[in-house]
Design a protein around this motif. Structure first.
Motif, PDB file in Angstrom:
ATOM      1  N   SER A 195       0.837  -1.209   0.000  1.00 39.36           N
ATOM      2  CA  SER A 195       0.000   0.000   0.000  1.00 39.36           C
ATOM      3  C   SER A 195       0.868   1.252   0.000  1.00 39.36           C
ATOM      4  N   ASN A 196       2.171   1.084  -0.138  1.00 39.92           N
ATOM      5  CA  ASN A 196       3.083   2.215  -0.144  1.00 39.92           C
ATOM      6  C   ASN A 196       3.681   2.355  -1.537  1.00 39.92           C
ATOM      7  N   SER A 197       3.316   3.407  -2.244  1.00 41.07           N
ATOM      8  CA  SER A 197       3.783   3.580  -3.624  1.00 41.07           C
ATOM      9  C   SER A 197       5.300   3.713  -3.703  1.00 41.07           C
ATOM     10  N   ARG A 198       5.946   4.166  -2.632  1.00 44.47           N
ATOM     11  CA  ARG A 198       7.409   4.282  -2.627  1.00 44.47           C
ATOM     12  C   ARG A 198       8.086   2.914  -2.718  1.00 44.47           C
ATOM     13  N   ASN A 199       7.386   1.856  -2.328  1.00 43.09           N
ATOM     14  CA  ASN A 199       7.984   0.517  -2.332  1.00 43.09           C
ATOM     15  C   ASN A 199       7.873  -0.196  -3.671  1.00 43.09           C
ATOM     16  N   VAL A 200       7.042   0.294  -4.568  1.00 45.51           N
ATOM     17  CA  VAL A 200       6.790  -0.395  -5.828  1.00 45.51           C
ATOM     18  C   VAL A 200       8.073  -0.581  -6.628  1.00 45.51           C
ATOM     19  N   SER A 201       8.866   0.441  -6.778  1.00 47.65           N
ATOM     20  CA  SER A 201      10.095   0.311  -7.570  1.00 47.65           C
ATOM     21  C   SER A 201      11.080  -0.645  -6.903  1.00 47.65           C
ATOM     22  N   PHE A 202      11.117  -0.687  -5.581  1.00 48.94           N
ATOM     23  CA  PHE A 202      11.962  -1.644  -4.858  1.00 48.94           C
ATOM     24  C   PHE A 202      11.571  -3.074  -5.223  1.00 48.94           C
ATOM     25  N   TYR A 203      10.268  -3.353  -5.164  1.00 48.56           N
ATOM     26  CA  TYR A 203       9.801  -4.697  -5.489  1.00 48.56           C
ATOM     27  C   TYR A 203       9.980  -5.013  -6.974  1.00 48.56           C
ATOM     28  N   GLU A 204       9.804  -4.016  -7.829  1.00 46.21           N
ATOM     29  CA  GLU A 204      10.027  -4.242  -9.264  1.00 46.21           C
ATOM     30  C   GLU A 204      11.481  -4.609  -9.538  1.00 46.21           C
ATOM     31  N   ARG A 205      12.412  -3.975  -8.855  1.00 44.31           N
ATOM     32  CA  ARG A 205      13.835  -4.320  -9.030  1.00 44.31           C
ATOM     33  C   ARG A 205      14.109  -5.756  -8.599  1.00 44.31           C
ATOM     34  N   ALA A 206      13.303  -6.272  -7.681  1.00 43.10           N
ATOM     35  CA  ALA A 206      13.450  -7.652  -7.215  1.00 43.10           C
ATOM     36  C   ALA A 206      12.707  -8.637  -8.121  1.00 43.10           C
ATOM     37  N   GLY A 207      12.055  -8.130  -9.174  1.00 41.35           N
ATOM     38  CA  GLY A 207      11.382  -9.005 -10.133  1.00 41.35           C
ATOM     39  C   GLY A 207       9.881  -9.080 -10.007  1.00 41.35           C
ATOM     40  N   PHE A 208       9.295  -8.341  -9.087  1.00 36.24           N
ATOM     41  CA  PHE A 208       7.839  -8.343  -8.922  1.00 36.24           C
ATOM     42  C   PHE A 208       7.197  -7.442  -9.971  1.00 36.24           C
ATOM     43  N   ARG A 209       5.987  -7.804 -10.371  1.00 40.61           N
ATOM     44  CA  ARG A 209       5.188  -7.002 -11.295  1.00 40.61           C
ATOM     45  C   ARG A 209       3.794  -6.816 -10.697  1.00 40.61           C
ATOM     46  N   THR A 210       3.266  -5.615 -10.847  1.00 34.23           N
ATOM     47  CA  THR A 210       1.931  -5.330 -10.317  1.00 34.23           C
ATOM     48  C   THR A 210       0.892  -6.113 -11.106  1.00 34.23           C
ATOM     49  N   GLN A 211       0.051  -6.852 -10.390  1.00 30.06           N
ATOM     50  CA  GLN A 211      -1.027  -7.642 -10.986  1.00 30.06           C
ATOM     51  C   GLN A 211      -2.372  -6.925 -10.894  1.00 30.06           C
ATOM     52  N   TRP A 212      -2.549  -6.142  -9.850  1.00 31.84           N
ATOM     53  CA  TRP A 212      -3.793  -5.406  -9.680  1.00 31.84           C
ATOM     54  C   TRP A 212      -3.553  -4.204  -8.762  1.00 31.84           C
ATOM     55  N   GLU A 213      -4.435  -3.214  -8.862  1.00 28.32           N
ATOM     56  CA  GLU A 213      -4.447  -2.038  -7.991  1.00 28.32           C
ATOM     57  C   GLU A 213      -5.897  -1.736  -7.631  1.00 28.32           C
ATOM     58  N   ASP A 214      -6.124  -1.388  -6.377  1.00 29.03           N
ATOM     59  CA  ASP A 214      -7.482  -1.058  -5.949  1.00 29.03           C
ATOM     60  C   ASP A 214      -7.425  -0.371  -4.584  1.00 29.03           C
ATOM     61  N   ARG A 215      -8.490   0.344  -4.262  1.00 31.50           N
ATOM     62  CA  ARG A 215      -8.631   1.007  -2.961  1.00 31.50           C
ATOM     63  C   ARG A 215      -9.789   0.358  -2.201  1.00 31.50           C
ATOM     64  N   PRO A 216      -9.601   0.076  -0.908  1.00 30.89           N
ATOM     65  CA  PRO A 216     -10.709  -0.481  -0.127  1.00 30.89           C
ATOM     66  C   PRO A 216     -11.813   0.542   0.119  1.00 30.89           C
ATOM     67  N   ALA A 217     -11.463   1.826   0.030  1.00 33.69           N
ATOM     68  CA  ALA A 217     -12.431   2.922   0.199  1.00 33.69           C
ATOM     69  C   ALA A 217     -11.960   4.078  -0.674  1.00 33.69           C
ATOM     70  N   PRO A 218     -12.889   4.912  -1.131  1.00 31.33           N
ATOM     71  CA  PRO A 218     -12.508   6.016  -2.022  1.00 31.33           C
ATOM     72  C   PRO A 218     -11.389   6.899  -1.472  1.00 31.33           C
ATOM     73  N   ASP A 219     -11.342   7.086  -0.155  1.00 30.75           N
ATOM     74  CA  ASP A 219     -10.314   7.936   0.443  1.00 30.75           C
ATOM     75  C   ASP A 219      -9.181   7.112   1.057  1.00 30.75           C
ATOM     76  N   GLY A 220      -9.162   5.809   0.788  1.00 31.66           N
ATOM     77  CA  GLY A 220      -8.157   4.929   1.368  1.00 31.66           C
ATOM     78  C   GLY A 220      -6.903   4.814   0.519  1.00 31.66           C
ATOM     79  N   PRO A 221      -5.912   4.098   1.026  1.00 31.79           N
ATOM     80  CA  PRO A 221      -4.663   3.913   0.282  1.00 31.79           C
ATOM     81  C   PRO A 221      -4.878   3.007  -0.935  1.00 31.79           C
ATOM     82  N   LEU A 222      -4.024   3.184  -1.921  1.00 33.73           N
ATOM     83  CA  LEU A 222      -4.048   2.337  -3.108  1.00 33.73           C
ATOM     84  C   LEU A 222      -3.231   1.084  -2.818  1.00 33.73           C
ATOM     85  N   PHE A 223      -3.888  -0.055  -2.836  1.00 33.59           N
ATOM     86  CA  PHE A 223      -3.211  -1.339  -2.633  1.00 33.59           C
ATOM     87  C   PHE A 223      -2.831  -1.925  -3.979  1.00 33.59           C
ATOM     88  N   ARG A 224      -1.692  -2.611  -4.013  1.00 27.20           N
ATOM     89  CA  ARG A 224      -1.228  -3.302  -5.218  1.00 27.20           C
ATOM     90  C   ARG A 224      -0.900  -4.734  -4.863  1.00 27.20           C
TER      91      ARG A 224
END
Length: 91
Positions: free
Chosen positions: A55-84
């Protein structure tokens, strides 16, 4: 929808290693990479994919460097964090 409903409904069904929680008190010092490396090495040795949610966008590039790819993105609530949901095939 709650966070558990969101991530539970998106959780992969196929066998995988689930990285439920990974965190360090300081970012940018290589601690996360040192924690993650032996887990991913074992996944690779066993031919097992890895999966996590972030749920932390700053971590996405870290995980991508480790070989992870985003499969989905969604928010549990309109004002909530974006989960990937992020997936890594074994190497």
């Amino acid at each position: 929808g709650t966070i558990s409903d969101l991530v539970g409904s998106r959780h992969p069904k196929e066998p995988h290693f689930y990285l439920f929680l990974l965190g360090t008190s300081e970012q940018g010092h290589g601690h996360g990479g040192r924690l993650l490396a032996p887990v991913l090495e074992r996944c690779d040795q066993q031919g097992l994919p890895a999966y996590l949610e972030s749920s932390n966008s700053r971590n996405v590039s870290f995980y991508e460097r480790a070989g992870f790819r985003t499969q989905w993105e969604d928010r549990p609530a309109p004002d909530g964090p974006l989960f990937r949901g992020m997936w890594r095939d074994p190497r």
